[in-house]
Design a protein around this motif. Structure first.
Motif, PDB file in Angstrom:
ATOM      1  N   ALA A  53      77.540 -20.806 -11.588  1.00 18.41           N
ATOM      2  CA  ALA A  53      78.507 -21.682 -10.916  1.00 18.41           C
ATOM      3  C   ALA A  53      77.913 -23.070 -10.691  1.00 18.41           C
ATOM      4  O   ALA A  53      78.623 -24.077 -10.774  1.00 18.41           O
ATOM      5  CB  ALA A  53      78.929 -21.074  -9.585  1.00 18.41           C
ATOM      6  N   MET A 111      83.073 -20.441  -8.704  1.00 14.02           N
ATOM      7  CA  MET A 111      83.172 -20.317  -7.247  1.00 14.02           C
ATOM      8  C   MET A 111      84.029 -19.125  -6.850  1.00 14.02           C
ATOM      9  O   MET A 111      83.740 -18.449  -5.870  1.00 14.02           O
ATOM     10  CB  MET A 111      83.722 -21.609  -6.632  1.00 14.02           C
ATOM     11  CG  MET A 111      82.750 -22.765  -6.653  1.00 14.02           C
ATOM     12  SD  MET A 111      81.152 -22.380  -5.864  1.00 14.02           S
ATOM     13  CE  MET A 111      81.635 -22.142  -4.171  1.00 14.02           C
ATOM     14  N   THR A 112      85.059 -18.847  -7.631  1.00 13.58           N
ATOM     15  CA  THR A 112      85.894 -17.681  -7.350  1.00 13.58           C
ATOM     16  C   THR A 112      85.073 -16.402  -7.477  1.00 13.58           C
ATOM     17  O   THR A 112      85.178 -15.509  -6.641  1.00 13.58           O
ATOM     18  CB  THR A 112      87.106 -17.642  -8.310  1.00 13.58           C
ATOM     19  OG1 THR A 112      87.858 -18.849  -8.156  1.00 13.58           O
ATOM     20  CG2 THR A 112      87.983 -16.442  -8.037  1.00 13.58           C
ATOM     21  N   THR A 113      84.243 -16.339  -8.504  1.00 17.09           N
ATOM     22  CA  THR A 113      83.381 -15.167  -8.695  1.00 17.09           C
ATOM     23  C   THR A 113      82.408 -15.020  -7.537  1.00 17.09           C
ATOM     24  O   THR A 113      82.221 -13.917  -7.009  1.00 17.09           O
ATOM     25  CB  THR A 113      82.602 -15.282 -10.025  1.00 17.09           C
ATOM     26  OG1 THR A 113      83.544 -15.345 -11.093  1.00 17.09           O
ATOM     27  CG2 THR A 113      81.671 -14.107 -10.224  1.00 17.09           C
ATOM     28  N   GLY A 137      82.362 -27.911 -11.489  1.00 17.18           N
ATOM     29  CA  GLY A 137      83.794 -28.172 -11.508  1.00 17.18           C
ATOM     30  C   GLY A 137      84.628 -26.952 -11.874  1.00 17.18           C
ATOM     31  O   GLY A 137      85.839 -26.933 -11.681  1.00 17.18           O
ATOM     32  N   ALA A 138      83.978 -25.905 -12.384  1.00 17.81           N
ATOM     33  CA  ALA A 138      84.712 -24.716 -12.828  1.00 17.81           C
ATOM     34  C   ALA A 138      85.135 -23.877 -11.625  1.00 17.81           C
ATOM     35  O   ALA A 138      84.324 -23.485 -10.798  1.00 17.81           O
ATOM     36  CB  ALA A 138      83.850 -23.881 -13.764  1.00 17.81           C
ATOM     37  N   VAL A 139      86.405 -23.617 -11.554  1.00 18.41           N
ATOM     38  CA  VAL A 139      86.962 -22.824 -10.462  1.00 18.41           C
ATOM     39  C   VAL A 139      86.513 -21.367 -10.570  1.00 18.41           C
ATOM     40  O   VAL A 139      86.274 -20.704  -9.557  1.00 18.41           O
ATOM     41  CB  VAL A 139      88.508 -22.917 -10.479  1.00 18.41           C
ATOM     42  CG1 VAL A 139      89.134 -22.018  -9.448  1.00 18.41           C
ATOM     43  CG2 VAL A 139      88.941 -24.360 -10.280  1.00 18.41           C
ATOM     44  N   GLU A 140      86.367 -20.873 -11.781  1.00 15.64           N
ATOM     45  CA  GLU A 140      86.017 -19.464 -11.989  1.00 15.64           C
ATOM     46  C   GLU A 140      84.675 -19.107 -11.360  1.00 15.64           C
ATOM     47  O   GLU A 140      84.511 -18.026 -10.806  1.00 15.64           O
ATOM     48  CB  GLU A 140      85.973 -19.106 -13.484  1.00 15.64           C
ATOM     49  CG  GLU A 140      87.263 -19.312 -14.228  1.00 15.64           C
ATOM     50  CD  GLU A 140      87.413 -20.742 -14.746  1.00 15.64           C
ATOM     51  OE1 GLU A 140      86.402 -21.440 -14.951  1.00 15.64           O
ATOM     52  OE2 GLU A 140      88.562 -21.173 -14.900  1.00 15.64           O
ATOM     53  N   ASP A 145      78.044 -25.426 -13.755  1.00 17.11           N
ATOM     54  CA  ASP A 145      79.348 -26.039 -14.003  1.00 17.11           C
ATOM     55  C   ASP A 145      80.106 -26.121 -12.678  1.00 17.11           C
ATOM     56  O   ASP A 145      81.018 -25.328 -12.422  1.00 17.11           O
ATOM     57  CB  ASP A 145      80.120 -25.194 -15.028  1.00 17.11           C
ATOM     58  CG  ASP A 145      81.358 -25.916 -15.543  1.00 17.11           C
ATOM     59  OD1 ASP A 145      81.573 -27.089 -15.180  1.00 17.11           O
ATOM     60  OD2 ASP A 145      82.108 -25.283 -16.305  1.00 17.11           O
ATOM     61  N   GLN A 192      78.074 -25.971  -4.574  1.00 16.84           N
ATOM     62  CA  GLN A 192      78.895 -27.124  -4.932  1.00 16.84           C
ATOM     63  C   GLN A 192      78.094 -28.415  -4.996  1.00 16.84           C
ATOM     64  O   GLN A 192      78.608 -29.437  -5.413  1.00 16.84           O
ATOM     65  CB  GLN A 192      80.049 -27.251  -3.944  1.00 16.84           C
ATOM     66  CG  GLN A 192      80.952 -26.046  -4.008  1.00 16.84           C
ATOM     67  CD  GLN A 192      81.972 -26.011  -2.886  1.00 16.84           C
ATOM     68  OE1 GLN A 192      81.957 -26.824  -1.980  1.00 16.84           O
ATOM     69  NE2 GLN A 192      82.875 -25.045  -2.954  1.00 16.84           N
ATOM     70  N   ARG A 209      82.706 -16.123  -4.452  1.00 19.51           N
ATOM     71  CA  ARG A 209      83.446 -15.705  -3.239  1.00 19.51           C
ATOM     72  C   ARG A 209      83.828 -14.224  -3.309  1.00 19.51           C
ATOM     73  O   ARG A 209      83.744 -13.507  -2.316  1.00 19.51           O
ATOM     74  CB  ARG A 209      84.689 -16.572  -3.060  1.00 19.51           C
ATOM     75  CG  ARG A 209      84.366 -17.960  -2.587  1.00 19.51           C
ATOM     76  CD  ARG A 209      85.648 -18.731  -2.246  1.00 19.51           C
ATOM     77  NE  ARG A 209      85.335 -20.127  -2.050  1.00 19.51           N
ATOM     78  CZ  ARG A 209      85.547 -21.080  -2.965  1.00 19.51           C
ATOM     79  NH1 ARG A 209      86.103 -20.783  -4.124  1.00 19.51           N
ATOM     80  NH2 ARG A 209      85.222 -22.324  -2.714  1.00 19.51           N
TER      81      ARG A 209
END
Length: 155
Positions: free
Chosen positions: A34, A44-46, A39-42, A37, A113, A48
């Motif tokens: 994470a 941070m979603t992973t 900027g990748a939403v995936e 990259d 982040q 969390r």
């Protein structure tokens, strides 16, 4: 009643501890990914999702020692050395999870982040080490539960 308690104890261990060990083990790698990259939403979603699995199943994991104590009491082995050792190791594993891993994951979610590489690498490395120790403690408890020194099972 003893067989029911033992079955519930083993099921609770499989259902609660298994997901925590897997999710906690996956977290450091997902953290590094994470951060590469940001900027990748995936990513941070992973992170969390893995953290939530660890938190939720840590709470459910309280059932493991509850059923364990009930089973040990039913078997009359509460004073056995292997059980006392298992209780100490289980307490240590729970403390590592609650006091070190989960707060470190909370902090890592914030740090992930940040584009600076230092904090994430150090955080991921520390989390990997703590998770390895947590998993080693649980593996040791599992072996003690199976071998049970002095047991009459012939093992």
């Amino acid at each position: 009643m003893t067989k029911l308690l033992l079955s519930l104890h083993v099921l609770a261990a499989l259902i609660a501890i298994g997901p925590v060990t897997v999710a906690a083990s996956m977290f450091p790698r997902a953290l590094r990914s994470a951060h590469r990259d940001p900027g990748a939403v995936e990513g941070m979603t992973t992170l969390r999702m893995l953290h939530r699995i660890c938190r939720v199943y840590a709470g459910i994991g309280i059932a493991v020692p509850v059923f364990g104590f009930a089973t040990a009491s039913s078997l009359g082995v509460l004073g056995s050395g292997w059980l006392i050792t298992s209780i100490i190791l289980t307490t240590a594993a729970a403390a590592i999870l609650a006091l070190l891993i989960l707060p470190a994951q909370d902090g890592a979610l914030v740090v992930a982040q940040d584009p600076a590489p230092g904090p994430v690498a150090a955080s991921a490395g520390r989390l990997a080490m703590l998770t390895g120790l947590f998993n080693l403690l649980w593996a040791t408890v599992t072996v003690l539960m199976i071998i049970r020194p002095g047991s009459t099972t012939g093992a």
